[in-house]
Design a protein around this motif. Structure first.
Motif, short mmCIF file in Angstrom:
data_model
loop_
_atom_site.label_atom_id
_atom_site.label_comp_id
_atom_site.label_asym_id
_atom_site.label_seq_id
_atom_site.Cartn_x
_atom_site.Cartn_y
_atom_site.Cartn_z
N PRO A 20 0.84 -1.22 0.00
CA PRO A 20 0.00 0.00 0.00
C PRO A 20 0.87 1.27 0.00
O PRO A 20 1.80 1.37 0.80
N ASP A 21 0.58 2.17 -0.90
CA ASP A 21 1.30 3.43 -0.99
C ASP A 21 2.80 3.23 -1.28
O ASP A 21 3.65 4.01 -0.82
N GLU A 22 3.09 2.21 -2.05
CA GLU A 22 4.50 1.83 -2.26
C GLU A 22 5.35 2.92 -2.92
O GLU A 22 6.49 3.14 -2.52
N ALA A 27 9.85 6.55 -2.54
CA ALA A 27 10.48 7.86 -2.77
C ALA A 27 11.03 8.41 -1.46
O ALA A 27 12.12 9.00 -1.42
N GLU A 28 10.28 8.22 -0.36
CA GLU A 28 10.74 8.75 0.93
C GLU A 28 12.00 8.01 1.41
O GLU A 28 12.93 8.62 1.93
N ILE A 29 12.02 6.70 1.24
CA ILE A 29 13.21 5.92 1.66
C ILE A 29 14.43 6.40 0.88
O ILE A 29 15.50 6.66 1.44
N VAL A 30 14.27 6.54 -0.42
CA VAL A 30 15.42 6.92 -1.26
C VAL A 30 15.90 8.32 -0.91
O VAL A 30 17.12 8.57 -0.78
N GLY A 145 7.30 -0.94 4.14
CA GLY A 145 6.70 -0.23 5.28
C GLY A 145 7.55 -0.38 6.52
O GLY A 145 7.88 0.60 7.19
N LYS A 146 7.93 -1.61 6.85
CA LYS A 146 8.77 -1.86 8.03
C LYS A 146 10.16 -1.28 7.81
O LYS A 146 10.77 -0.74 8.73
N TYR A 147 10.67 -1.41 6.61
CA TYR A 147 12.03 -0.90 6.32
C TYR A 147 12.10 0.60 6.56
O TYR A 147 13.07 1.11 7.13
N GLN A 148 11.06 1.32 6.16
CA GLN A 148 11.07 2.77 6.34
C GLN A 148 11.14 3.14 7.82
O GLN A 148 11.88 4.04 8.21
N LYS A 149 10.37 2.40 8.66
CA LYS A 149 10.38 2.71 10.10
C LYS A 149 11.74 2.45 10.73
O LYS A 149 12.13 3.09 11.69
N MET A 150 12.48 1.50 10.19
CA MET A 150 13.75 1.11 10.78
C MET A 150 14.91 2.01 10.36
O MET A 150 15.94 2.07 11.03
N LEU A 151 14.73 2.75 9.24
CA LEU A 151 15.86 3.49 8.68
C LEU A 151 16.52 4.44 9.66
O LEU A 151 17.75 4.44 9.81
N GLY A 152 15.72 5.25 10.36
CA GLY A 152 16.27 6.25 11.28
C GLY A 152 17.15 5.60 12.35
O GLY A 152 18.34 5.92 12.46
N ARG A 332 11.98 -4.24 -4.91
CA ARG A 332 11.59 -3.16 -5.83
C ARG A 332 12.17 -1.81 -5.37
O ARG A 332 12.59 -1.00 -6.18
N VAL A 333 12.19 -1.58 -4.03
CA VAL A 333 12.76 -0.30 -3.57
C VAL A 333 14.25 -0.24 -3.89
O VAL A 333 14.82 0.83 -4.14
N ARG A 334 14.90 -1.38 -3.93
CA ARG A 334 16.34 -1.40 -4.20
C ARG A 334 16.66 -0.92 -5.62
O ARG A 334 17.73 -0.40 -5.88
N LYS A 335 15.70 -1.10 -6.52
CA LYS A 335 15.91 -0.63 -7.89
C LYS A 335 16.23 0.87 -7.89
O LYS A 335 17.08 1.34 -8.63
#
Ligand code: HEM
Length: 364
Positions: A20-22, A27-30, A145-152, A332-335
């Motif tokens: 959802p909302d991928e 874009a935010e992760i990158v 989704g989980k990856y984004q929360k963990m980045l910080g 897909r985000v790794r692309k």
């Protein structure tokens, strides 16, 4: 054994489901990672990778596809029994450079030169197949989704000074607690943070994420073979570059050998492509050897090798052929993430991006 097929009739792939909302999350992760990489470049006056910044070795060797593979394993570039030249960059996972006295997951980035097949990202140029692996079988944060929360939290850990990092397992467990609270898969998190400081060459490496494997779906793993396997679990000494020194000492004295394996998906529910935190049970589908890697004795970390590995080369799971397309939101985000990190690194260091055509492109 019944394998899940990558049905050509329902291409692109019925097993992938958008998160959802991928697009927004991607874009935010990158953007977040790019800002972090710029800040690190500002501190160092040199740009590094936004992950796996510290290299230990850049190896030249060759890969032989094993003869007599069963039809389900004789797929994609492993469909023909032939040899390829290869490069490997061995690294520590954090996005900043720390003492090897601090335990960290280790990476093995493999580049297979001159493969045939339709390209996933033709703009990268060249004809190479990259396979990126780390020495943990699963990713603690298995979707975007989980990856984004963990980045910080993970980036804060990567930036922390070595003195804090050395605080040891108590700090690692505290960090694991924070990360678990954010929704990581507990076992995967603990495995990632509480690693021992052992010889990287003796480790078994995993793609964690799934890829298309011709008509099937697979994860890759790489295990040391022959004398190299005696390094498994061997502690390394102390010192800022203890891992580089241990790896170099071994590689200069004898060949280094591995078997590359494919584990095929036999159950789309129990072995999902959309959650890289789920271990694909080897009892349900074994890791089957598909190719042998051989690195003859060499000095893997001359100044020329280091510069080639850190400043010139890029490895990207999407640098390859459509028969091995990465699958799942984390792939897909790794692309986007790898392209952004590599471009920014080369821009800030004023280096052209160059995909090697042969081993002669890399200094000895
Ligand atoms: C699925 C499991 C993953 C594995 C096995 C993996 C493995 C690796 C390895 C081995 C490297 C070092 C490559 C080299 O030596 O050049 C690397 C670099 C990198 N990884 Fe990952 N990674 C994973 C997931 C991710 C995710 C989810 C992201 C971000 C969303 C990410 C972002 C990066 C970036 C930005 C680099 C540096 C690329 C460059 O500047 O050339 N990785 N990864």
């Amino acid at each position: 054994m019944a394998y899940v097929t990558f049905s050509k009739a329902t291409d692109p792939n019925p097993t992938e489901t958008p998160f959802p909302d991928e697009d927004r999350i991607t874009a935010e992760i990158v953007a977040h990672m790019a800002a972090n990489q710029r800040a690190a470049a500002e501190r160092h006056r040199h740009a590094h990778r936004d992950a796996h910044a510290k290299s230990h070795a850049v190896l030249k060797g060759h890969l032989s596809v094993l003869p007599g593979l069963a039809p389900a394993f004789a797929q994609g570039i492993f469909g023909t029994q032939r040899d390829y030249d290869i490069l490997a960059r061995i690294s520590a996972a954090p996005g900043d450079i720390h003492s090897d006295d601090v335990a960290a997951p280790q990476g093995f980035a493999l580049k297979i030169l001159g493969v045939d097949g339709d390209r996933l990202l033709p703009d990268i140029g060249g004809a190479n197949q990259d396979i990126l692996m780390v020495n943990i079988p699963v990713l603690a944060f298995g979707d975007v989704g989980k990856y984004q929360k963990m980045l910080g939290p993970l980036e804060a850990k990567a930036r922390a000074p070595d003195s804090l990092q050395r605080a040891g397992s108590a700090a690692a467990r505290a960090a694991a607690g924070v990360i678990d609270a954010l929704g990581g898969t507990p076992n995967a998190t603990l495995q990632g943070l509480a690693l021992a400081r052992v010889h990287a060459l003796g480790e078994t490496f995993h793609s964690q994420g799934a890829v298309r494997y011709g008509d099937y779906i697979a994860k890759f793993s790489l295990a040391p073979e022959g004398p190299t396997a005696t390094l498994t679990g061997q502690p390394i000494g102390d010192g800022y570059s203890a891992m580089r020194d241990a790896v170099g000492e071994w590689c200069r004295a004898q060949p280094t050998t591995y078997l590359l394996h494919a584990q095929l998906c036999t159950d789309a529910a129990a072995m999902p492509v959309e959650d890289a935190a789920v271990l694909w049970d080897p009892a349900a589908s074994p890791h089957v050897p598909i190719a042998r890697l051989h690195f003859p004795p060499q000095d893997p970390y001359t100044p020329g090798r280091q510069v080639a590995g850190d400043d010139m080369l890029s490895f990207n799971p999407w640098n390859g052929i459509t028969a091995h397309q990465p699958l799942g939101s984390i792939m897909r985000v790794r692309k986007h993430a790898y392209d952004s990190s590599s471009r920014q690194r080369h821009t800030l260091n004023a280096r052209p991006r160059h995909e090697p055509q042969s081993l002669a492109d890399i200094a000895d």
